[in-house]
Motif scaffolding. Structure first.
Motif, short mmCIF file in Angstrom:
data_model
loop_
_atom_site.label_atom_id
_atom_site.label_comp_id
_atom_site.label_asym_id
_atom_site.label_seq_id
_atom_site.Cartn_x
_atom_site.Cartn_y
_atom_site.Cartn_z
N VAL A 49 0.86 -1.19 0.00
CA VAL A 49 0.00 0.00 0.00
C VAL A 49 0.89 1.22 0.00
CG1 VAL A 49 -1.63 1.33 1.42
CG2 VAL A 49 -1.78 -1.17 1.36
N VAL A 50 0.65 2.17 -0.91
CA VAL A 50 1.32 3.46 -0.76
C VAL A 50 0.34 4.37 -0.03
CG1 VAL A 50 2.36 5.45 -1.91
CG2 VAL A 50 2.77 3.14 -2.78
N LEU A 51 0.72 4.74 1.20
CA LEU A 51 -0.15 5.59 2.01
C LEU A 51 0.18 7.04 1.76
CD1 LEU A 51 -1.44 5.27 5.50
CD2 LEU A 51 0.19 7.10 5.18
N ARG A 52 -0.85 7.84 1.63
CA ARG A 52 -0.66 9.29 1.41
C ARG A 52 -1.34 10.05 2.53
NH1 ARG A 52 -4.22 10.11 -2.32
NH2 ARG A 52 -5.66 11.20 -0.94
N TRP A 91 -9.15 15.20 -8.03
CA TRP A 91 -7.79 15.37 -8.56
C TRP A 91 -6.91 16.17 -7.59
CZ3 TRP A 91 -4.51 13.05 -11.38
CH2 TRP A 91 -3.42 13.71 -11.97
N LEU A 92 -7.53 16.93 -6.68
CA LEU A 92 -6.75 17.69 -5.70
C LEU A 92 -5.88 16.76 -4.85
CD1 LEU A 92 -9.19 20.38 -4.25
CD2 LEU A 92 -7.84 20.41 -6.33
N ARG A 93 -6.21 15.46 -4.83
CA ARG A 93 -5.43 14.51 -4.05
C ARG A 93 -4.15 14.06 -4.75
NH1 ARG A 93 -10.20 10.45 -1.83
NH2 ARG A 93 -11.82 12.05 -1.65
N SER A 94 -4.00 14.42 -6.04
CA SER A 94 -2.80 13.98 -6.77
C SER A 94 -1.55 14.64 -6.21
CB SER A 94 -2.95 14.33 -8.26
OG SER A 94 -2.98 15.74 -8.41
N PHE A 120 -0.13 23.25 -4.32
CA PHE A 120 -0.82 24.00 -3.25
C PHE A 120 0.08 24.23 -2.04
CE2 PHE A 120 -4.55 22.05 -5.51
CZ PHE A 120 -4.68 23.15 -6.33
N LYS A 121 1.06 23.36 -1.86
CA LYS A 121 2.03 23.63 -0.79
C LYS A 121 2.86 24.87 -1.17
CE LYS A 121 2.36 19.04 1.21
NZ LYS A 121 3.19 17.86 1.46
N VAL A 122 3.27 24.93 -2.43
CA VAL A 122 4.05 26.11 -2.87
C VAL A 122 3.17 27.36 -2.77
CG1 VAL A 122 5.21 27.20 -4.82
CG2 VAL A 122 5.57 24.75 -4.36
N ARG A 123 1.93 27.24 -3.22
CA ARG A 123 1.02 28.38 -3.17
C ARG A 123 0.88 28.92 -1.74
NH1 ARG A 123 -3.57 30.32 -6.53
NH2 ARG A 123 -4.69 31.62 -5.07
N GLU A 149 2.57 24.51 -17.12
CA GLU A 149 2.15 24.55 -18.52
C GLU A 149 0.97 25.49 -18.73
OE1 GLU A 149 0.63 20.90 -20.65
OE2 GLU A 149 2.61 20.31 -19.84
N HIS A 150 0.10 25.57 -17.71
CA HIS A 150 -1.18 26.28 -17.89
C HIS A 150 -1.62 26.83 -16.53
CE1 HIS A 150 -5.38 26.97 -18.93
NE2 HIS A 150 -5.09 26.71 -20.20
N ILE A 151 -2.30 27.96 -16.56
CA ILE A 151 -2.72 28.62 -15.32
C ILE A 151 -3.74 27.78 -14.54
CG2 ILE A 151 -4.64 29.98 -16.31
CD1 ILE A 151 -3.39 32.38 -14.62
N ARG A 152 -4.41 26.84 -15.22
CA ARG A 152 -5.41 26.02 -14.51
C ARG A 152 -4.78 25.28 -13.33
NH1 ARG A 152 -5.47 23.09 -19.65
NH2 ARG A 152 -3.58 21.86 -19.53
N ASP A 153 -3.48 24.96 -13.46
CA ASP A 153 -2.85 24.16 -12.41
C ASP A 153 -2.32 24.97 -11.25
OD1 ASP A 153 -3.54 21.77 -13.49
OD2 ASP A 153 -1.74 21.62 -14.73
N ALA A 154 -2.54 26.28 -11.30
CA ALA A 154 -2.10 27.12 -10.18
C ALA A 154 -3.24 27.35 -9.19
CB ALA A 154 -1.59 28.46 -10.70
N LEU A 155 -4.43 26.85 -9.52
CA LEU A 155 -5.61 27.13 -8.72
C LEU A 155 -6.43 25.84 -8.60
CD1 LEU A 155 -7.04 29.51 -7.37
CD2 LEU A 155 -8.20 29.96 -9.52
N ALA A 156 -7.07 25.64 -7.43
CA ALA A 156 -7.78 24.38 -7.19
C ALA A 156 -8.99 24.22 -8.11
CB ALA A 156 -8.22 24.31 -5.73
N PHE A 157 -9.84 25.24 -8.15
CA PHE A 157 -11.06 25.16 -8.94
C PHE A 157 -11.08 26.31 -9.95
CE2 PHE A 157 -12.00 22.92 -4.99
CZ PHE A 157 -12.52 21.73 -5.49
N PRO A 158 -10.27 26.23 -11.00
CA PRO A 158 -10.15 27.35 -11.93
C PRO A 158 -11.44 27.57 -12.72
CG PRO A 158 -8.93 25.45 -12.76
CD PRO A 158 -9.42 25.08 -11.39
#
Ligand code: 4AD
Ligand code: MG
Length: 421
Positions: free
Chosen positions: A34-37, A113-116, A123-126, A404-413
């Motif tokens: 199991v990979v636990l996160r 997908w926020l769990r990826s 989001f840690k960097v943000r 690559e795209h601004i969508r990935d800088a925000l949780a719910f773009p």
């Protein structure tokens, strides 16, 4: 991806209990891998079938008790040998990312997908960026204020304004807190706010959202040079915090070592006139009075390889509140800050603080002075020179992480074609 064992300083032989989610799952004979996160990152857990209570599935939440074992082959160098795995919340077997992954899926199932690992790292960097900026402002003696989101007039022109029915009347969603921040200046002198800003952007590009998080300071007595000093200082503090405090997740992005030189070197300040001359080499059709578009910004920023201030834009293509340059009334005392991988990340200026000149700008921009009556009041009672700017926090992230795209800088773009989930 963040390594949990390093993060919480696990050592060989430790007895631990961990709670989290099943990120990956493999069964070999009677053994589970199991990979636990959890929010600290990932760790591999090895368990015997007999030690498990409940049904294991990807994304089930679990509690694991066991012994930490050093193992060079395990990612992170440690494994957890489980004595007990208890399922807390089962997971349905149709986890959508089992099937395949695509950008559309990452958007349609954003809530999952926020769990990826990728989103977790962004989001840690943000969070690090925002907290570094907040503590910078605190140290510099700024006050954080909370301006409104429902507003009665445009700050940045009508073409990107969202309007709405407000109990039978008209109201708009704020494009910028600036005009309200200016009202705080005679009260608190140095203020800042982080608010959602809204732009009815019809363009579908990799750097336009319809809702973004706008960070805006406004400072009494600052001129437009002081204003650029503040931008450079603030953004370097945030970059430094990321490089120093977020090494745990930077491995999830492309090599970011170039940011070290952005922190170290002074950012060039070039006048719009000279910028136009420079881009003519690549875009011969461009002429004085044209705005710099995505392509032109990209050309300039690639040439310098570092954030660049472009100053003194033509008055005709910039906003009504910007102060006209007394030495050349065709231009204003403003700057855009353009940054690698995204282009404009900041727009700032010295504000027109004299009532007559502000009225002249309002009429030149064909705006109705009645809409700005309260804003004009600010010039009637003890007006002073002041400056400020607005940073698009998502664009800043795109630049420093080379997303690559601004969508990935925000949780719910949000875009023209998306307000779900
Ligand atoms: O250049 P802008 O329009 O400036 C203002 O709103 C000023 N009133 C700010 C101020 O002086 N207080 O917007 C500022 C920044 C841009 O440089 C960009 O980073 C971001 O806001 N921005 C957007 N980010 C994402 N999507 C959009 N559609 C954006 N529009 C602007
Ligand atoms: Mg701008």
């Amino acid at each position: 991806m963040a390594d949990l064992a390093t993060k919480i300083k696990l050592k060989d032989g430790h007895e631990v209990s961990l709670k989290g989610w099943i990120h990956r799952l493999r069964k070999l004979g009677d053994k589970y891998f199991v990979v636990l996160r959890n929010s600290n990152g990932l760790i591999q857990v090895v368990a015997n079938g007999k030690t498990v209570t409940g049904k294991l599935d990807v994304e089930a939440s679990i509690s694991v008790t066991g012994t930490v074992k050093k193992d060079e082959r395990a990612p992170g160098g440690f494994e957890l040998h489980a004595e007990k795995i208890e399922v807390i919340g089962e997971s349905a077997p149709d986890w959508p990312f089992h099937r395949y992954k695509s950008v559309d899926m990452e958007m349609d199932y954003r809530h999952l997908w926020l769990r990826s690992s990728k989103m977790q790292s962004v989001f840690k960097v943000r969070s690090t960026v925002l907290s570094a900026m907040r503590s910078f402002f605190e140290k510099e003696g700024f006050f954080e204020v909370s301006p409104p989101i429902f507003v009665s007039a445009a700050c940045e022109g009508g073409s990107t304004l969202f309007d709405l029915d407000y109990f039978g009347g008209k109201a708009y969603l704020s494009q910028s807190a600036q005009l309200y921040l200016e009202a705080f200046v005679p009260s608190l002198e140095k203020v800042w706010a982080l608010t959602p800003s809204f732009r009815a952007e019809k363009s579908r590009t990799r750097r336009h959202l319809t809702e973004y998080w706008h960070l805006e300071p406004e400072v009494a007595w600052n001129n437009h040079e002081d204003n650029m000093d503040l931008q450079e200082k603030l953004l370097k503090v945030a970059m430094k915090a990321v490089m120093e405090e977020r090494q745990d997740v930077l491995g999830d992005f492309e090599d970011r070592s170039e940011v070290e030189s952005w922190i170290k070197d002074k950012w060039p300040r070039i006048r719009y006139d000279d910028a136009i001359d420079e881009v003519k080499a690549e875009f011969p059709k461009i002429k004085w009075g044209d705005d710099l578009g995505t392509e032109e910004e990209r050309y300039l920023v690639n040439k310098y390889g570092i954030p660049v201030f472009i100053t003194h834009y033509p008055r005709s293509i910039k906003s009504f509140y910007m102060k006209v340059d007394e030495e050349n009334p065709k231009v204003v005392l403003n700057n855009d800050l353009i940054s690698p991988h995204v282009g404009e990340i900041v727009g700032g200026s010295e504000r027109e603080w004299k009532q007559e000149l502000l009225l002249e700008n309002i009429s030149m921009h064909k705006l109705n002075p009645k809409d700005y009556a309260w804003y004009l009041d600010l010039r009637r009672y003890g007006s002073i020179p002041h400056s400020g700017f607005g940073l698009g926090t998502e664009r800043f992230l795109v630049s420093i992480l080379k997303l690559e795209h601004i969508r990935d800088a925000l949780a719910f773009p949000r875009f023209m074609n998306r307000v779900y989930p």
